[in-house]
Design a protein around this motif. Structure first.
Motif, PDB file in Angstrom:
ATOM      1  N   PRO A  52      85.895  58.737  67.303  1.00 52.05           N
ATOM      2  CA  PRO A  52      86.557  57.662  68.050  1.00 52.05           C
ATOM      3  C   PRO A  52      87.387  58.171  69.217  1.00 52.05           C
ATOM      4  O   PRO A  52      87.734  57.394  70.115  1.00 52.05           O
ATOM      5  CB  PRO A  52      87.441  56.990  67.007  1.00 52.05           C
ATOM      6  N   ASN A  53      87.740  59.462  69.210  1.00 52.08           N
ATOM      7  CA  ASN A  53      88.571  60.000  70.283  1.00 52.08           C
ATOM      8  C   ASN A  53      87.758  60.435  71.502  1.00 52.08           C
ATOM      9  O   ASN A  53      88.333  60.708  72.545  1.00 52.08           O
ATOM     10  CB  ASN A  53      89.375  61.193  69.780  1.00 52.08           C
ATOM     11  N   ALA A  54      86.457  60.546  71.348  1.00 48.39           N
ATOM     12  CA  ALA A  54      85.596  60.953  72.459  1.00 48.39           C
ATOM     13  C   ALA A  54      85.202  59.713  73.251  1.00 48.39           C
ATOM     14  O   ALA A  54      84.247  59.010  72.907  1.00 48.39           O
ATOM     15  CB  ALA A  54      84.365  61.680  71.950  1.00 48.39           C
ATOM     16  N   VAL A  55      85.950  59.429  74.325  1.00 50.49           N
ATOM     17  CA  VAL A  55      85.746  58.226  75.126  1.00 50.49           C
ATOM     18  C   VAL A  55      85.514  58.644  76.574  1.00 50.49           C
ATOM     19  O   VAL A  55      86.431  59.159  77.224  1.00 50.49           O
ATOM     20  CB  VAL A  55      86.955  57.281  75.042  1.00 50.49           C
ATOM     21  N   PRO A  56      84.318  58.468  77.120  1.00 44.61           N
ATOM     22  CA  PRO A  56      84.102  58.743  78.546  1.00 44.61           C
ATOM     23  C   PRO A  56      84.886  57.760  79.406  1.00 44.61           C
ATOM     24  O   PRO A  56      84.927  56.561  79.126  1.00 44.61           O
ATOM     25  CB  PRO A  56      82.595  58.567  78.727  1.00 44.61           C
ATOM     26  N   THR A  57      85.510  58.259  80.437  1.00 44.89           N
ATOM     27  CA  THR A  57      86.326  57.439  81.318  1.00 44.89           C
ATOM     28  C   THR A  57      85.781  57.501  82.741  1.00 44.89           C
ATOM     29  O   THR A  57      84.873  58.263  83.061  1.00 44.89           O
ATOM     30  CB  THR A  57      87.786  57.915  81.299  1.00 44.89           C
ATOM     31  N   THR A  58      86.406  56.683  83.579  1.00 45.89           N
ATOM     32  CA  THR A  58      86.015  56.663  84.986  1.00 45.89           C
ATOM     33  C   THR A  58      86.263  57.999  85.655  1.00 45.89           C
ATOM     34  O   THR A  58      85.472  58.447  86.499  1.00 45.89           O
ATOM     35  CB  THR A  58      86.794  55.556  85.717  1.00 45.89           C
ATOM     36  N   GLU A  59      87.354  58.681  85.274  1.00 48.47           N
ATOM     37  CA  GLU A  59      87.673  59.972  85.881  1.00 48.47           C
ATOM     38  C   GLU A  59      86.596  61.006  85.575  1.00 48.47           C
ATOM     39  O   GLU A  59      86.272  61.851  86.425  1.00 48.47           O
ATOM     40  CB  GLU A  59      89.040  60.467  85.400  1.00 48.47           C
ATOM     41  N   ALA A  60      86.040  60.966  84.362  1.00 48.69           N
ATOM     42  CA  ALA A  60      84.991  61.919  84.014  1.00 48.69           C
ATOM     43  C   ALA A  60      83.741  61.690  84.860  1.00 48.69           C
ATOM     44  O   ALA A  60      83.123  62.642  85.361  1.00 48.69           O
ATOM     45  CB  ALA A  60      84.655  61.807  82.521  1.00 48.69           C
ATOM     46  N   TYR A  61      83.365  60.427  85.034  1.00 51.66           N
ATOM     47  CA  TYR A  61      82.211  60.128  85.892  1.00 51.66           C
ATOM     48  C   TYR A  61      82.491  60.501  87.348  1.00 51.66           C
ATOM     49  O   TYR A  61      81.595  60.959  88.073  1.00 51.66           O
ATOM     50  CB  TYR A  61      81.857  58.651  85.784  1.00 51.66           C
ATOM     51  N   ASN A  62      83.737  60.315  87.790  1.00 51.46           N
ATOM     52  CA  ASN A  62      84.078  60.685  89.156  1.00 51.46           C
ATOM     53  C   ASN A  62      83.953  62.188  89.380  1.00 51.46           C
ATOM     54  O   ASN A  62      83.592  62.636  90.476  1.00 51.46           O
ATOM     55  CB  ASN A  62      85.491  60.221  89.481  1.00 51.46           C
ATOM     56  N   CYS A  63      84.282  62.984  88.342  1.00 54.85           N
ATOM     57  CA  CYS A  63      84.124  64.433  88.462  1.00 54.85           C
ATOM     58  C   CYS A  63      82.660  64.811  88.694  1.00 54.85           C
ATOM     59  O   CYS A  63      82.342  65.699  89.498  1.00 54.85           O
ATOM     60  CB  CYS A  63      84.661  65.124  87.218  1.00 54.85           C
ATOM     61  N   ILE A  64      81.770  64.127  88.002  1.00 47.62           N
ATOM     62  CA  ILE A  64      80.344  64.409  88.181  1.00 47.62           C
ATOM     63  C   ILE A  64      79.895  64.025  89.587  1.00 47.62           C
ATOM     64  O   ILE A  64      79.194  64.791  90.272  1.00 47.62           O
ATOM     65  CB  ILE A  64      79.517  63.650  87.129  1.00 47.62           C
ATOM     66  N   MET A  65      80.299  62.850  90.047  1.00 48.62           N
ATOM     67  CA  MET A  65      79.883  62.418  91.384  1.00 48.62           C
ATOM     68  C   MET A  65      80.487  63.306  92.468  1.00 48.62           C
ATOM     69  O   MET A  65      79.839  63.580  93.487  1.00 48.62           O
ATOM     70  CB  MET A  65      80.284  60.959  91.594  1.00 48.62           C
ATOM     71  N   GLU A  66      81.706  63.781  92.259  1.00 51.05           N
ATOM     72  CA  GLU A  66      82.284  64.709  93.238  1.00 51.05           C
ATOM     73  C   GLU A  66      81.510  66.019  93.268  1.00 51.05           C
ATOM     74  O   GLU A  66      81.300  66.611  94.334  1.00 51.05           O
ATOM     75  CB  GLU A  66      83.749  64.956  92.910  1.00 51.05           C
ATOM     76  N   GLY A  67      81.105  66.493  92.078  1.00 49.78           N
ATOM     77  CA  GLY A  67      80.313  67.718  92.039  1.00 49.78           C
ATOM     78  C   GLY A  67      78.992  67.575  92.773  1.00 49.78           C
ATOM     79  O   GLY A  67      78.583  68.476  93.524  1.00 49.78           O
ATOM     80  N   TRP A  68      78.311  66.450  92.598  1.00 48.68           N
ATOM     81  CA  TRP A  68      77.057  66.231  93.311  1.00 48.68           C
ATOM     82  C   TRP A  68      77.294  66.001  94.799  1.00 48.68           C
ATOM     83  O   TRP A  68      76.508  66.459  95.639  1.00 48.68           O
ATOM     84  CB  TRP A  68      76.320  65.031  92.717  1.00 48.68           C
ATOM     85  N   ALA A  69      78.377  65.301  95.149  1.00 51.32           N
ATOM     86  CA  ALA A  69      78.636  65.020  96.564  1.00 51.32           C
ATOM     87  C   ALA A  69      78.906  66.293  97.351  1.00 51.32           C
ATOM     88  O   ALA A  69      78.572  66.379  98.538  1.00 51.32           O
ATOM     89  CB  ALA A  69      79.808  64.055  96.703  1.00 51.32           C
ATOM     90  N   ARG A  70      79.496  67.295  96.699  1.00 51.65           N
ATOM     91  CA  ARG A  70      79.831  68.553  97.375  1.00 51.65           C
ATOM     92  C   ARG A  70      78.834  69.667  97.046  1.00 51.65           C
ATOM     93  O   ARG A  70      79.114  70.832  97.311  1.00 51.65           O
ATOM     94  CB  ARG A  70      81.240  68.990  97.000  1.00 51.65           C
ATOM     95  N   SER A  71      77.725  69.333  96.458  1.00 49.09           N
ATOM     96  CA  SER A  71      76.759  70.350  96.047  1.00 49.09           C
ATOM     97  C   SER A  71      75.860  70.813  97.186  1.00 49.09           C
ATOM     98  O   SER A  71      75.246  71.869  97.097  1.00 49.09           O
ATOM     99  CB  SER A  71      75.892  69.811  94.907  1.00 49.09           C
TER     100      SER A  71
END
Length: 608
Positions: free
Chosen positions: A136-155
């Motif tokens: 129950p403590n493992a909850v994906p958030t908006t910040e986690a998805y933003n980290c992925i999109m930032e990684g792809w945007a700067r890749s």
């Protein structure tokens, strides 16, 4: 407690352990390497930030691991090459360290590239798997998805990264519509998608500004909808696009090279202003950078009316700033430089007059205290380039007067008026009259080789007019010759020297302004060519103009028995001509390159 191995996604990591005790959370990332053995621990009381800490740690460890590998490879190469003396070993170590820094700078894009984005995305996948397994403590958030999109945007992966960011954003919105309020897209989510589309090259995908504008319009529709409610019927606010996001899309349109880019930019800017009037959202107010993107689109356009339209947009900016007092949209130096560049590309015979009018306005504003409107070298060169394209008989005088004003601004240094008298008193000279401690110059407007060459070219263009007399041609040649001699004598002052284009343009002035058979023409053609040989600037343009302004016997005498294909190295040592720039590539290589790109794109999609 759970264990996860990242060996299949990370090239630089051998193993990565994630331990989840009940009392506290400890992340331990271990790099098993013969060089180092590093262990990092990060403690956090909030479960939602655990994977974000791992993401940051993975990026840092991947960079340090790459540096270690590069240093190891360069040290091995150094040990294999070093054999004899200690001095040779020291020099080879210096060379190895410099090559290591160069190789690291070339691979800096790779460190934060596709592999890093894949590693971050695999961590989020692990978090989703933990949630599906019952944690129950493992909850994906908006910040986690933003980290992925930032990684792809700067890749730096171009279209592939932009499409992946857009897929993630759509998936976040679908999950939010299904009832997961933890992944509602925010301002950063839309920003990273637009940033990814902005980094796409026009040669990869011509319609990338269309995709970016769709994302921006979607964001605007979500922000202006009256009924935005979650599953509990609570009102939800969506982020409003601001001037920065509009600037990303406008810049994408401006550098796309599409024929419809200028009107698209104007239409988008109009919709931006209309949305600001409706919402009164202050960060959405159009600013100078937004107008500059529209000016850049018109400057790169091939339309005959592009220069006139750019001037109209600049006039509208001046009206907003002067009459309505809108300092946010006040034109800056980039605005005027862009319009002058559009005038230089146009075929308007009055482009020189319009460009000089903008230059005088900028100079007056700068002398009155507007330091942000200080004219620079590029601005002066663009204005002189406009006069160099004009066939008016007085164009060369206008160009020379602009160069004189630029030299005066450079030598007087209006930014350092307090220290000007002190610098003049402390100036020392040697026996040849060269200053040993020259005063501080205004390097921003330093005259360079392009400005002097433009003035000589404007003098040469005066010889193509049918309305100019022989006496006027001699005056134009006198201006060209004085400009050429001043440039050669003041190379230390201007920190620039003539190149092969300068010598070729001077020979062109001799051919157009001096009549054939004139002893003065023969004298200066020979003298200019010998100077060119001494400076190592004999290129294709110089040889072409030399053949044009001399007779075959004089040409053979000046060439000293050499031909175009066997010139001495000291004659061409300072020539930098891109001769293979316009050479057509074989069709087989083009097809093979296209096939290779298609295979690489397919491989990337398979890895994700």
């Amino acid at each position: 407690t759970s264990y996860y191995n990242l060996k299949h996604t990370s090239f630089f990591f051998h193993d990565c352990d994630c331990v989840f005790p009940r009392s506290k959370v400890v992340y331990r990332v271990r790099c098993s390497s013969p060089l180092t053995h590093a262990t990092h621990q990060v403690k956090s009381s909030q479960v939602k930030n655990r994977y974000r800490s791992i993401i940051i740690m993975v990026v840092r460890m991947r960079r340090s691991r790459l540096r270690q590998m590069l240093n190891k490879n360069n040290n091995n190469n150094n040990n294999s090459v070093a054999k004899n003396s200690n001095s040779q070993r020291n020099s080879q170590q210096t060379t190895a360290s410099s090559s290591s820094s160069n190789q690291h700078s070339q691979n800096s894009k790779f460190v934060g590239g596709r592999d890093c984005a894949l590693a971050v995305e695999s961590l989020l996948k692990r978090l989703i798997d933990e949630q599906r397994a019952g944690n129950p403590n493992a909850v994906p958030t908006t910040e986690a998805y933003n980290c992925i999109m930032e990684g792809w945007a700067r890749s730096g992966e171009g279209v592939f990264a932009a499409e992946r960011c857009e897929q993630i954003l759509v998936a976040m919105h679908e999950q939010y519509q299904a009832g997961n309020n933890q992944v509602q897209p925010n301002y950063e989510s839309f920003k990273f998608v637009l940033l990814a589309w902005k980094h796409v090259q026009p040669s990869q995908f011509k319609d990338y500004p269309v995709r970016a504008q769709r994302i921006l319009e979607w964001m605007g529709r979500l922000a202006t909808m009256k009924k935005n409610r979650d599953t509990n019927n609570n009102a939800q606010e969506w982020p409003m696009p601001d001037a920065e996001l509009y600037d990303m899309v406008l810049q994408s349109w401006a550098r796309s090279g599409r024929q419809d880019a200028p009107p698209k930019c104007e239409k988008l800017l109009h919709s931006m202003a209309k949305l600001y009037e409706t919402t009164h959202y202050e960060p959405l107010k159009p600013r100078t950078s937004n107008f500059n993107a529209v000016l850049a689109a018109w400057s790169k356009s091939t339309s005959p009316a592009s220069a006139q339209r750019a001037s109209d947009v600049l006039g509208f900016m001046e009206v907003l700033s002067e009459e309505e007092g809108d300092d946010v949209a006040r034109p800056d130096l980039v605005s005027y430089s862009t319009v002058v560049a559009a005038l230089a590309r146009s075929n308007d015979p009055h482009s020189g007059q319009y460009a000089e009018r903008y230059l005088r306005h900028v100079e007056t504003a700068f002398l009155q205290g507007q330091k942000d409107l200080e004219p620079d070298t590029i601005f002066y060169n663009s204005v002189m380039g406009c006069w160099a394209r004009c066939t008016d008989k007085d164009a060369y005088r206008k160009a020379r007067s602009i160069l004189d004003r630029q030299i005066s601004l450079y030598l007087n240094n209006h930014d350092n008026n307090d220290n000007k008298e002190k610098n003049q008193e402390d100036t020392l000279t040697n026996n040849e009259g060269v200053s040993l401690n020259p005063p501080q110059r205004n390097m921003k407007c330093r005259p360079d080789v392009y400005g002097f060459t433009s003035v000589i070219g404007s003098c040469a263009m005066a010889g193509t007019s049918n309305r100019i007399s022989l006496q006027d041609k001699q005056k134009a040649f006198g201006v060209a010759l004085s400009t050429f001699q001043q440039f050669r004598k003041s190379q230390q002052v201007f920190q620039s020297s003539p190149n092969h284009v300068t010598y070729g343009t001077m020979l062109k002035a001799c051919a157009y302004l001096l009549p054939p058979g004139d002893p003065l023409r023969t004298k200066w053609v020979a003298k200019v060519f010998r100077m060119c040989v001494a400076d190592g600037c004999v290129g294709d343009m110089v040889l072409s103009k030399l053949r044009e302004c001399t007779t075959p016997p004089v040409y053979k005498e000046l060439m000293q028995g050499y031909t175009k294909h066997n010139l001495p190295a000291e004659w061409t040592c300072n020539v930098h001509e891109q001769r293979d720039m316009y050479r057509k590539q074989p069709s087989s290589s083009t097809s093979s390159t296209t096939t290779t790109n298609a295979k690489s794109n397919h491989r990337r999609r398979a890895e994700v």
